[in-house]
Write a protein that holds these residues in place. Sequence first.
Motif, mmCIF file in Angstrom:
data_model
loop_
_atom_site.group_PDB
_atom_site.id
_atom_site.type_symbol
_atom_site.label_atom_id
_atom_site.label_comp_id
_atom_site.label_asym_id
_atom_site.label_seq_id
_atom_site.Cartn_x
_atom_site.Cartn_y
_atom_site.Cartn_z
ATOM 1 N N SER A 81 0.832 -1.203 0.000
ATOM 2 C CA SER A 81 0.000 0.000 0.000
ATOM 3 C C SER A 81 0.865 1.251 0.000
ATOM 4 N N THR A 82 1.981 1.219 0.737
ATOM 5 C CA THR A 82 2.893 2.369 0.765
ATOM 6 C C THR A 82 3.491 2.618 -0.608
ATOM 7 N N GLU A 83 3.974 1.561 -1.222
ATOM 8 C CA GLU A 83 4.579 1.697 -2.549
ATOM 9 C C GLU A 83 3.558 2.161 -3.572
ATOM 10 N N LEU A 84 2.354 1.657 -3.446
ATOM 11 C CA LEU A 84 1.307 2.024 -4.391
ATOM 12 C C LEU A 84 0.960 3.502 -4.276
ATOM 13 N N PHE A 85 0.842 3.998 -3.044
ATOM 14 C CA PHE A 85 0.512 5.408 -2.855
ATOM 15 C C PHE A 85 1.599 6.314 -3.427
ATOM 16 N N HIS A 86 2.855 5.984 -3.174
ATOM 17 C CA HIS A 86 3.943 6.824 -3.683
ATOM 18 C C HIS A 86 4.042 6.766 -5.203
ATOM 19 N N ALA A 87 3.720 5.614 -5.793
ATOM 20 C CA ALA A 87 3.702 5.517 -7.253
ATOM 21 C C ALA A 87 2.601 6.406 -7.831
ATOM 22 N N ALA A 88 1.402 6.358 -7.220
ATOM 23 C CA ALA A 88 0.307 7.205 -7.687
ATOM 24 C C ALA A 88 0.613 8.676 -7.444
ATOM 25 N N ARG A 89 1.320 8.950 -6.354
ATOM 26 C CA ARG A 89 1.688 10.340 -6.042
ATOM 27 C C ARG A 89 2.627 10.896 -7.113
ATOM 28 N N MET A 90 3.549 10.074 -7.594
ATOM 29 C CA MET A 90 4.433 10.506 -8.685
ATOM 30 C C MET A 90 3.623 10.822 -9.938
ATOM 31 N N LEU A 91 2.614 9.997 -10.180
ATOM 32 C CA LEU A 91 1.815 10.157 -11.395
ATOM 33 C C LEU A 91 1.037 11.468 -11.388
ATOM 34 N N PHE A 92 0.538 11.865 -10.211
ATOM 35 C CA PHE A 92 -0.278 13.085 -10.115
ATOM 36 C C PHE A 92 0.507 14.266 -9.541
ATOM 37 N N GLY A 93 1.823 14.171 -9.518
ATOM 38 C CA GLY A 93 2.651 15.243 -8.983
ATOM 39 C C GLY A 93 2.399 16.568 -9.686
ATOM 40 N N GLY A 94 2.284 17.642 -8.895
ATOM 41 C CA GLY A 94 2.069 18.972 -9.462
ATOM 42 C C GLY A 94 0.614 19.349 -9.638
ATOM 43 N N TRP A 95 -0.308 18.397 -9.529
ATOM 44 C CA TRP A 95 -1.732 18.689 -9.688
ATOM 45 C C TRP A 95 -2.305 19.192 -8.365
ATOM 46 N N ARG A 96 -3.229 20.146 -8.432
ATOM 47 C CA ARG A 96 -3.942 20.530 -7.220
ATOM 48 C C ARG A 96 -4.847 19.368 -6.816
ATOM 49 N N SER A 105 -6.915 6.618 -6.286
ATOM 50 C CA SER A 105 -6.414 5.689 -7.305
ATOM 51 C C SER A 105 -5.727 4.498 -6.658
ATOM 52 N N ALA A 106 -4.947 4.768 -5.623
ATOM 53 C CA ALA A 106 -4.281 3.681 -4.902
ATOM 54 C C ALA A 106 -5.302 2.768 -4.236
ATOM 55 N N CYS A 107 -6.372 3.348 -3.703
ATOM 56 C CA CYS A 107 -7.434 2.527 -3.107
ATOM 57 C C CYS A 107 -8.048 1.603 -4.157
ATOM 58 N N GLY A 108 -8.316 2.151 -5.339
ATOM 59 C CA GLY A 108 -8.914 1.347 -6.396
ATOM 60 C C GLY A 108 -8.021 0.192 -6.811
ATOM 61 N N ILE A 109 -6.728 0.459 -6.938
ATOM 62 C CA ILE A 109 -5.800 -0.594 -7.364
ATOM 63 C C ILE A 109 -5.565 -1.595 -6.241
ATOM 64 N N PHE A 110 -5.422 -1.103 -5.004
ATOM 65 C CA PHE A 110 -5.201 -2.007 -3.882
ATOM 66 C C PHE A 110 -6.398 -2.931 -3.670
ATOM 67 N N SER A 111 -7.600 -2.414 -3.924
ATOM 68 C CA SER A 111 -8.793 -3.233 -3.731
ATOM 69 C C SER A 111 -8.837 -4.415 -4.690
ATOM 70 N N ALA A 112 -8.066 -4.292 -5.806
ATOM 71 C CA ALA A 112 -8.056 -5.384 -6.775
ATOM 72 C C ALA A 112 -7.438 -6.657 -6.205
ATOM 73 N N ILE A 113 -6.629 -6.552 -5.155
ATOM 74 C CA ILE A 113 -6.101 -7.765 -4.531
ATOM 75 C C ILE A 113 -6.490 -7.853 -3.063
ATOM 76 N N SER A 114 -7.323 -6.928 -2.619
ATOM 77 C CA SER A 114 -7.768 -6.977 -1.227
ATOM 78 C C SER A 114 -9.111 -7.667 -1.094
#
Length: 428
Positions: A81-96, A105-114
């Motif tokens: 979950s930590t790695e997933l959040f930081h990966a998504a954070r990189m993707l949306f970096g700079g956006w308000r 987004s991380a919740c949606g992806i994490f739920s795919a295996i939760s």
Amino acid sequence: MSPPVIGLLCMAGMLVFIALRCPIALAMAATGLIGFTWIVAFDPALSILESGPYETLSNYGFSPIPMFILMGVFASKARMSTELFHAARMLFGGWRGGMALASVSACGIFSAISGSSVATAASMSRVALPEMKKHGYANSLAAGTLAAGGTLGIMIPPSIALLLYALITEQSVGKMFMAGVIPGLLGLLLYCATIAILVHRNPALARPGDPTTWRQKIAGLAGFGPFFLVFAIIIGGIYLGIFTPTEAAAIGAFVSMVIALLRGMRLTGFIEAVDETLKLSAMIFFMIIGAEIFGYFLSVSRISFYLAELVGSMGLPPYAVLAAVLLLFILLGCVMDSLAMLLLTVPVVFPLIVTAGFDPIWFGIVAVITVELGLITPPVGMNVFVIKSVALEIPIGQIFKGVLPFVLSDLVRLALLILFPALALALI
């Protein structure tokens, strides 16, 4: 007194049990035994109590449940979950509002295996909530995003709720999982759109994040790799007919365990994962046993068929029947756990839906989305209280205020699925 009348009286009594804070599983089992004794006899009711739990626990169809739970627990132990959040954070970096977008987004992806909404909300809130608070996000937006994002775990396959619905109604588990893909992704997109609208209308809710280069964004995509691997193995294997849902659950749990071991999970962590899985599985199976005993009572009371005949004689149009059932789900969702509500209500209302001419797989998706609303609506709102347990300093009222726009988003998704059933049936 006729069996349907006895059925209605016993169901009213069960609601009283629940209002008195009796465990829902016990309330269903007690009501089933009392009602069955009233209609048939005491000795056959004792026979049900003797054989029912064994038949339920030995049912091979329920075996994916602990495997899917174990898969999600291993993912948490691997700090995915930590790695997933930081990966998504990189993707949306700079956006308000980029961290809020990354969180949902991380919740949606994490739920795919939760497979569990509560597990998704708990895992992601521990990672994302401190970061959003540190960067000046409003409490309502930060907490509301995570509470709502966690609900994606009930829809995006593999989903325990979809699995239970399929087993209760004797539908194909594989088809139910495939039917949940597009509605689950649609929910994720609508949540992202909701966040974008909120921060556009009120920029004070969130500030722009630290900008990231395209190279950093592309490098961050590697953090999604383990999730897409497990998701592809499970859904791809089921869709292509390589293995059954039960086999897919076992393979998914094994792959998650290997990832967790490669990332440093030790024997202590393994034992903790198994212990947590046993506790969650026991809770779910206790509810299933209660629902099974309650189901015997429903059969002899014939209340489901009585209601179907009653509605048929009233000449209500199909969508009026659907609206009444969904309204019942929304009202019960305010005071009941989502899985318990499915186990309790689906056996009663399913004949009504079939008689009205609706597709049972499509209704399963619509029902689960409606049940999902109960996870973020007062007074129960399981996901809201999960966030509250992580952030004790945030008033519960602010969390409910934060989830309100996402409730409206879910209502939009529900309307789209009713208007365009192909959204749920296109992949099956």
